[in-house]
Design a protein around this motif. Structure first.
Motif, short mmCIF file in Angstrom:
data_model
loop_
_atom_site.label_atom_id
_atom_site.label_comp_id
_atom_site.label_asym_id
_atom_site.label_seq_id
_atom_site.Cartn_x
_atom_site.Cartn_y
_atom_site.Cartn_z
N ILE A 122 -55.50 29.75 73.51
CA ILE A 122 -54.75 30.21 72.45
C ILE A 122 -55.47 30.43 71.58
O ILE A 122 -55.72 31.01 70.43
CB ILE A 122 -53.36 29.58 72.31
CG1 ILE A 122 -52.86 30.21 71.13
CG2 ILE A 122 -53.82 28.09 72.02
CD1 ILE A 122 -52.09 31.57 71.70
N LYS A 123 -56.51 28.46 71.74
CA LYS A 123 -57.16 28.23 70.38
C LYS A 123 -59.07 29.86 70.90
O LYS A 123 -59.30 30.17 69.97
CB LYS A 123 -58.39 27.19 71.16
CG LYS A 123 -59.16 26.46 70.63
CD LYS A 123 -60.24 25.35 70.98
CE LYS A 123 -60.89 24.72 70.14
NZ LYS A 123 -62.08 25.40 69.87
N LEU B 182 -48.70 31.76 80.75
CA LEU B 182 -48.89 32.36 79.32
C LEU B 182 -47.84 33.40 79.22
O LEU B 182 -47.35 33.53 77.74
CB LEU B 182 -50.46 33.69 80.19
CG LEU B 182 -51.60 33.13 79.98
CD1 LEU B 182 -52.71 34.01 80.39
CD2 LEU B 182 -51.89 31.35 78.94
N MET B 183 -46.94 34.22 80.17
CA MET B 183 -46.03 35.34 79.76
C MET B 183 -44.62 34.29 79.30
O MET B 183 -44.12 34.98 78.58
CB MET B 183 -46.08 36.48 80.71
CG MET B 183 -46.80 37.49 80.76
SD MET B 183 -46.63 38.84 81.92
CE MET B 183 -46.11 39.91 80.76
N ASP B 184 -44.49 33.17 79.88
CA ASP B 184 -43.39 32.88 79.56
C ASP B 184 -43.49 32.21 78.08
O ASP B 184 -42.63 31.70 77.30
CB ASP B 184 -43.18 31.29 80.99
CG ASP B 184 -42.50 32.18 81.86
OD1 ASP B 184 -42.53 33.19 81.97
OD2 ASP B 184 -42.65 31.50 82.82
N ALA B 185 -44.94 31.30 78.48
CA ALA B 185 -45.39 30.24 76.85
C ALA B 185 -45.51 31.46 75.27
O ALA B 185 -45.46 30.79 74.29
CB ALA B 185 -46.80 29.12 77.09
N PHE B 186 -45.85 32.63 75.74
CA PHE B 186 -46.02 33.20 74.71
C PHE B 186 -45.64 34.21 74.28
O PHE B 186 -46.15 35.29 73.64
CB PHE B 186 -47.87 33.27 74.80
CG PHE B 186 -48.86 31.94 74.44
CD1 PHE B 186 -48.56 31.18 73.55
CD2 PHE B 186 -49.13 31.81 75.46
CE1 PHE B 186 -49.62 29.71 73.79
CE2 PHE B 186 -49.76 31.02 75.73
CZ PHE B 186 -49.88 29.82 75.00
N THR C 199 -50.51 34.46 69.66
CA THR C 199 -49.61 34.54 71.03
C THR C 199 -49.27 35.55 71.68
O THR C 199 -49.01 35.88 72.80
CB THR C 199 -48.36 33.19 70.07
OG1 THR C 199 -47.67 34.52 69.73
CG2 THR C 199 -48.72 32.79 69.82
N GLN C 200 -49.45 36.64 70.85
CA GLN C 200 -49.06 37.99 72.14
C GLN C 200 -50.46 38.75 72.34
O GLN C 200 -50.26 38.74 73.58
CB GLN C 200 -48.93 39.32 70.43
CG GLN C 200 -47.83 39.27 69.47
CD GLN C 200 -47.91 39.86 68.53
OE1 GLN C 200 -49.10 40.70 68.01
NE2 GLN C 200 -46.94 40.83 68.27
N GLN C 201 -51.26 37.71 72.03
CA GLN C 201 -52.50 38.29 72.84
C GLN C 201 -52.34 37.31 74.18
O GLN C 201 -52.72 38.47 75.09
CB GLN C 201 -53.94 38.48 72.15
CG GLN C 201 -54.25 39.29 71.54
CD GLN C 201 -55.57 38.58 69.61
OE1 GLN C 201 -55.36 37.33 69.61
NE2 GLN C 201 -55.71 39.91 70.24
N CYS D 217 -50.17 36.64 75.71
CA CYS D 217 -48.97 36.52 76.34
C CYS D 217 -49.71 38.47 76.94
O CYS D 217 -49.19 38.93 78.56
CB CYS D 217 -47.53 37.40 75.48
SG CYS D 217 -46.51 38.04 76.88
N LYS D 218 -49.74 38.80 76.21
CA LYS D 218 -50.79 40.80 76.71
C LYS D 218 -51.89 39.91 77.59
O LYS D 218 -51.71 40.95 79.04
CB LYS D 218 -51.25 41.56 76.11
CG LYS D 218 -52.25 42.70 75.78
CD LYS D 218 -52.95 43.59 75.12
CE LYS D 218 -53.19 44.40 75.84
NZ LYS D 218 -54.00 44.79 74.62
N LEU D 219 -52.62 38.89 77.54
CA LEU D 219 -53.56 38.07 78.72
C LEU D 219 -53.04 37.91 79.95
O LEU D 219 -53.55 38.26 81.35
CB LEU D 219 -54.74 37.08 78.52
CG LEU D 219 -55.24 36.96 79.63
CD1 LEU D 219 -56.26 37.90 79.78
CD2 LEU D 219 -55.82 35.52 78.29
N GLY D 220 -51.65 37.66 80.13
CA GLY D 220 -51.40 37.17 81.28
C GLY D 220 -50.55 38.14 81.47
O GLY D 220 -50.43 38.17 83.29
N GLY D 221 -50.02 39.39 81.11
CA GLY D 221 -49.85 40.77 81.92
C GLY D 221 -51.33 41.12 82.53
O GLY D 221 -50.54 41.84 83.57
N GLN D 222 -51.84 41.30 81.78
CA GLN D 222 -53.20 41.72 82.59
C GLN D 222 -53.45 41.28 83.86
O GLN D 222 -53.93 41.31 84.99
CB GLN D 222 -53.94 42.53 81.69
CG GLN D 222 -54.01 43.33 80.79
CD GLN D 222 -54.97 42.88 79.39
OE1 GLN D 222 -55.45 41.61 78.90
NE2 GLN D 222 -55.42 43.83 78.98
#
Length: 1208
Positions: free
Chosen positions: A298-299, A352-356, A378-380, A382-387
């Motif tokens: 996130i940072k 990542l998907m749960d938190a963001f 945060t959207q990015q 979450c998208k990274l977690g899905g990838q």
């Protein structure tokens, strides 16, 4: 024995070695025991010491020769080790040199004698003085010299400094070693380096980071890779295992590693990420590892967003290193047998998907849809977690079951939160590996059992995703149908809606023989991914029976609530487009429903029955509007239904024109208050009647074929619609609940697009007479544009529109393109000055409505179709390139705004000007900051701000916002802020009424009227806050670099200055000058002064940080700064009677560290500062005023008004 001694005294090594080799093993052992312990060679004599040394010199090569048995050689080394401490210092030095030379030249054969070397070095370090070259060294120093020339094993006791030196040298040798030699060497280093843990890990990570960079460079240059990729990845995996094993044994090593990771986010690489994920398998570190990785991700996204939004930061710092890309590279690398990493990747993805992921809005409503592009950090994340999860699912078979199970569990359990991100992931999984999911059909069946309890959006996404599987799995399809039938009788409304959704999806996707091709549909079914013969199990005849069975189930919906019916009606339209052979059954069902509300007697008015359309509770029930809307556009093959439908619609048109509002009991005397049941009923009736009018208007337009008489009938329908709409708007505004929301139009988006085109752009001669009927009515044209704006707004907010093709993405975008072309042409070719009628009625002019529609189209396109903006703008038929075409339209809107500003304030339309500024702001985002078009854009904006003096606060705020948004992408805005602050000071006057401020005006947009409103001042302060954010971020970055590389500051010479420190100093210097202007300005009390105080507090905190950490050359800046700080704070606090404790605390902290810095730098930095007194009391404003008044009375002469001089 005597012969041996004689040979030894002769100093004849060859003869002695020959004689010793001729002895048997037992004789050698007895001889050595005797020789080492005999009194004939005392250690305190020179001769005895030499003989002992000679024995060592000859026994070591003998043990290395391999001629002796292993046990005998071990006994010899053991005996030598026992007597090593008796050797003299020079003998130990010669013996150590013998080992070093043998190792360097490679004469150490079996290596058995190396066990003696650590003992020799230990004895050597105990010597006091030894000769070295022409001088002398202590034993400890002599040992360091040996270590410098040779790396020893871990058995040698070394000090921390020696160990660090040894480790650094070994790490430097990594690049010269064969790749396969790295893992064992790493293992030995980890055992050796208990005192320098971090150095070892940092060195290992740096080595593999360099290897990754080299691999990437070689792949880009298409060179042959010096190291095969698979070999490198396997070695990395082995090294990771060694490190994790060492951390399991030494938890201090784990803590040091995590601490080092926390301070060096910027130095991440795929290897270090993989190492972190492997360490997460240790339970005590699991939570901490994932917290650190989430924080780093996130940072990274926040830093990237901050840097991309500021030209100042882009010029100052190199391109940001993406942590997200490193994590995706780790997933890609894990295919090389990194089984110890894959479990961590799964956990990281779900973390990542749960938190963001998207969060529920007020009352549980979601605030963002899955169609929007990931923009925020945060959207990015979450998208990274899905990838990560999707790539892991594709690459690693063992984790597929776990990923699928966890995704489905979250879809079922997270009913209170949006799950659009999990639905997207599940859909991608189905497309990528459908046969894998068929093996897990039991999990899907379990999920189906919960459908009736899930939110409607979740059910729609889930069923849409599993459609490809239903075509090839009989059991899965049967299980779903059973669940949907049960849901049809659910007590929950959402459960019944879910059943309708599921059945409609099945109808659309199970084609019947003879249906039209579905090439026009936007949602292609991914059954091509499923490698089975679909037609061998499901033929069209079976599909037809299956679809008819579903239709019989759906007929039950016709007696349910309005929401269920509406969903069914709109869904039937899409079904007919995909499965045209079902038209007969569907039309039969819908006609039976239509006849319930249609009055067949041709002489009776009105033609529709409204009473059955409401329930006893006054709830609204939709009647046949969606039915006639879809039937009017659909070209049916069933002639009977088509002719009957046309007969009904023609009759309804004729009788609705004849019907008056009194026939519906909806005249002006009717009550429309939402506070009573009668008013609610009348409102429902009004909305229904208006819907009938709209559907009939669309039908008549389609069937008119540009006939003047049919268009006249259409206008008759519209006049009645407009009359009812005006009554509803007027009456609804008079009750206790004045809020009146325009009913959602039932016109389809495609029809509105066509209607706008013929109204504004159709110049066909044969249609001119018919179209003049429509164009002659200003209300009708305004109505058409208003409905278009309403539809675009709905598309912007939800991603779809009501009515036919509302869910079809491709058709929707085509309609947007058509409307963009029409609205731009209408606005640019017909000046708004000719629309006096709109101004008299105090409504938005038609040009203003066109602008509002264009703004919403551009905004929607950027959100929903970010890659198709150029295609949208190309609808005007221009042949420019993308950038040139975008700038072409920017120039058009610039000319329109300039025309507005050139007409004088009497003719100035503020709302239209604000819309133009907003459109320019949206279009300017498509320009690259490095392009000449962007420079022209910002130059034009600056010119407008400097020359426009209109006293309109809202317009001024919008224009300044555009200026700031452009300026930050061009260069730092501090100089711009300084000029604006000077203008505000000049317009508002000084806090001291006796002081006359120099009248200057850099920007005419800042005038007496606009600064009276707090909006402009607050906008300037918000930009100050943004600059402080950047400065704060730079300071934090500099601090982290200082902590990570402690030698960095020491390497700077007295004549050098760090670029970051210099940039921070210059930014703060100009910014504080600007704040000095605002502090001396007579600002409006309230938000302005509160915000300014907050920014001053932040500024003091930043200054305190700078003084505390004493950045290079900052003290040179402090001395000239303190004069400003002292006078501004004093005058500001007195004039505003401020007693804000946090602000005083910041001042005191600043003074504290400034005094400390003064002592260190030996420069009096406090000469312009007056120390704050104790504040353990509350400031009494009245007492302060009285004291100041007395002071003024004591002054005998009143000084002349002085004029402030600006700092050049």
């Amino acid at each position: 024995m005597d012969k041996i001694i004689t040979l030894s005294d002769r100093d004849s090594p060859a003869e002695l070695q020959k004689y010793l080799s001729s002895l048997t093993d037992d004789q050698v052992i007895l001889f050595l025991k005797f020789l080492l312990l005999c009194e004939g060679s005392p250690a305190n004599s020179t001769e005895g010491s030499d003989r002992r040394l000679l024995v060592y010199q000859h026994c070591i090569p003998l043990c290395e020769s391999g001629d002796l048995q292993t046990e005998v050689a071990a006994d010899i080394i053991g005996l030598l080790m026992l007597e090593t401490h008796t050797l003299s210092g020079p003998s130990l030095a010669q013996l150590a040199s013998l080992f070093v030379e043998a190792i360097k030249v490679g004469k150490m054969g079996s290596g058995k004698s190396l066990e003696l070397f650590p003992t020799v070095l230990t004895a050597l370090s105990a010597c006091e003085v030894l000769s070295y070259g022409k001088g002398e060294l202590s034993g400890e120093e002599y040992k360091k010299q040996l270590i410098n020339s040779l790396c020893s094993s871990r058995d040698v006791p070394l000090s921390s400094e020696e160990l660090r030196f040894l480790v650094e040298k070994v790490l430097r040798m990594f690049a010269k070693l064969d790749l396969q030699e790295i893992p064992p060497l790493v293992y030995q280093l980890l055992l050796l380096s208990a005192k320098v843990r971090v150095s070892v890990l940092d060195g290992i990570i740096s080595y593999f980071k360099e290897q990754d960079v080299r691999q990437e460079e070689e792949s880009l240059e298409l060179e042959v890779q010096s190291i095969p990729q698979d070999q490198l990845r396997h070695v990395e995996g082995t090294v990771i295992l060694h490190i994790v094993f060492a951390i399991r044994l030494d938890h201090e090593l784990g803590r040091e590693f995590l601490k080092s990771f926390k301070t060096s986010y910027g130095d991440l690489c795929p290897f270090s990420v993989a190492l972190m994920l492997s360490v997460a398998r240790i339970q005590r570190y699991e939570e901490q590892v994932f917290d650190l990785l989430k924080g780093a991700i996130i940072k990274s996204f926040k830093d990237e967003q901050l840097q991309q939004g500021s030209k100042f930061l882009q010029d100052l710092l190199p391109e940001h290193c993406s942590v997200a890309q490193m994590i995706l590279d780790t997933v890609k690398n894990s295919v090389f047998g990194w089984d110890h990493v894959t479990q961590g990747l799964v956990q990281l993805g779900f973390c990542l998907m749960d938190a963001f992921g998207p969060k529920p809005g007020p009352f549980g409503k979601t605030t963002e849809g899955s169609a929007t592009i990931a923009r925020t950090p945060t959207q990015q994340a979450c998208k990274l977690g899905g990838q990560v999860l999707l790539q892991g699912f594709k690459m690693h078979e063992p984790i597929r079951g776990e990923i699928l199970e966890q995704v489905l569990n979250r879809l079922v359990t997270k009913t209170a939160s949006p799950v659009s991100h999990y639905l997207d992931l599940f859909s991608d999984i189905v497309v990528s590996a459908p046969m894998i999911l068929l093996e897990s059909s039991s999990k899907l069946t379990e999920t189906f059992d919960h459908l009736s309890y899930l939110p409607l959006a979740t059910v729609q996404g889930l069923l849409k995703a599993v459609q490809p599987l239903l075509k090839v799995s009989m059991s899965l399809k049967d299980a779903l149908i059973l669940v949907l039938r049960k849901a049809m009788f659910s007590s929950q409304l959402d459960g019944r809606k879910s059943a309708v959704t599921g059945f409609l999806l099945l109808l659309k996707n199970f084609k019947v023989l003879g249906s039209l091709a579905s090439s026009q549909c936007s949602q292609a079914i991914s059954s091509s991914q499923v490698q089975v013969d679909v037609h061998s199990r499901y033929n069209s005849a079976a599909n037809e029976a299956f679809c008819l069975e579903i239709l019989s189930s759906l007929r039950r919906c016709l007696s349910q609530q309005a929401d269920v019916r509406l969903m069914l009606y709109e869904g039937f339209y899409d079904v007919l487009r995909r499965n045209s052979q079902l038209a007969s059954s569907i039309m039969q069902t819908l006609f039976s429903q239509l006849r319930r509300y249609y009055e067949p007697e041709q002489d009776l008015l009105p033609p529709v029955k409204l009473e059955p359309c409401i329930t006893a509770h006054g709830d609204q029930v939709y009647l046949q509007e969606p039915l006639v809307c879809l039937s009017g556009e659909e070209e049916e093959e069933e002639e009977g239904y088509q002719s009957e439908l046309q007969t009904i619609l023609e009759s309804m048109t004729r009788r609705m024109i004849k019907s008056e509002l009194e026939d519906f009991e909806l005249d002006k005397s009717a009550e429309f208050s939402m506070g009573s049941s009668v008013g609610v009923k009348n409102n429902i009736y009004a909305v229904l009647v208006m819907g009938v009018y709209e559907v009939l208007m669309e039908y008549n337009f389609i069937k008119a074929n540009y006939s003047k008489s049919r268009f006249e009938e259409l206008m008759e329908l519209f006049n009645r619609y407009h009359k009812l709409s005006e009554i509803l708007r007027e009456k609804s505004g008079k009750g206790r609940l004045p809020s009146h929301k325009t009913p959602r139009s039932l016109l389809s988006l495609g029809f509105i697009s066509t209607l706008l085109t013929v109204l504004f752009r159709d110049s066909t001669q044969s249609r001119e007479e018919a179209l003049s009927v429509l164009r002659a009515s200003g209300d009708f044209v305004r109505y058409a544009v208003s409905v278009a704006v309403q539809k675009i707004q709905q598309l912007e907010e939800t991603g779809h529109t009501d009515g036919p093709d509302g869910q079809n993405t491709e058709r929707t975008f085509r309609f947007l393109c058509d409307m963009t072309s029409v609205l731009i042409w209408r606005y640019t070719n017909i000046p708004s000055v000719v629309e006096d009628a709109g101004k008299k009625e105090k409504r938005s002019s038609l040009s203003q409505l066109c602008l509002e529609g264009l703004l919403r189209i551009f905004t929607t396109c950027q959100q929903r179709f970010p890659d198709r903006m150029a295609q949208l703008l190309s609808t005007m038929g221009q042949t420019f390139k993308t950038v040139t075409m975008n700038f072409f339209y920017i120039r058009q809107f610039q000319r329109a705004l300039f025309t507005q500003l050139s007409g004088g304030e009497d003719e100035f339309n503020s709302k239209e000007a604000q819309l133009l500024v907003s459109i320019l702001s949206v279009l300017s985002r498509q320009l690259k900051p490095s392009s000449k078009q962007f420079v022209q854009m910002i130059t034009w904006t600056v010119k407008i701000c400097k020359e426009t003096s209109f006293e309109d606060s809202a317009f001024s705020k919008g224009l300044l916002s555009l200026l700031f948004n452009l300026h930050v992408l061009y260069k730092s805005p501090v100089s711009l802020l300084l000029e604006l602050c000077q203008d505000i000071h000049s317009q508002r006057g000084d806090i001291d009424p006796e002081v006359e401020v120099e009248k200057q005006s850099h920007f005419a947009i800042v005038n007496t009227k606009t600064v009276t409103n707090a909006a402009v001042s607050l906008l300037v302060l918000s930009q100050v806050d943004r600059v402080l954010d950047e400065v704060d971020w730079l300071i934090a970055r500099k601090k982290s670099q200082t902590l990570f590389d402690k030698s960095g500051e020491a390497t700077q010479t007295a004549g050098q200055q760090d670029p970051i420190e210099k940039a921070v100093t210059l930014q703060l210097g100009t910014l504080l000058t600007a704040l000095n202007e605002l502090v001396q300005t007579s600002l409006l009390p309230g938000n302005c002064t509160i915000t300014l105080l907050r920014e001053l507090t932040r500024t003091y905190n930043i200054l305190t940080t700078l003084v505390k950490y004493t950045f290079t050359f900052f003290c040179l800046f402090i001395e000239s700064l303190n004069m400003y700080i002292h006078c501004t704070t004093q005058s500001f606090l007195v004039s505003n009677k401020s007693d804000d404790p946090p602000f005083f605390s910041c001042i005191e902290q600043y003074e504290k560290y400034l005094i400390t810095l003064s002592k260190k730098s030996k420069v009096n930095l406090m000469q312009y500062m007056k120390l704050s007194t104790s504040r353990d009391f509350r400031i009494n404003a009245n007492t302060l005023d009285a004291a100041l008044q007395e002071q003024d009375n004591d002054v005998e002469e009143t000084p002349e008004p002085k004029q402030k001089k600006r700092r050049q």
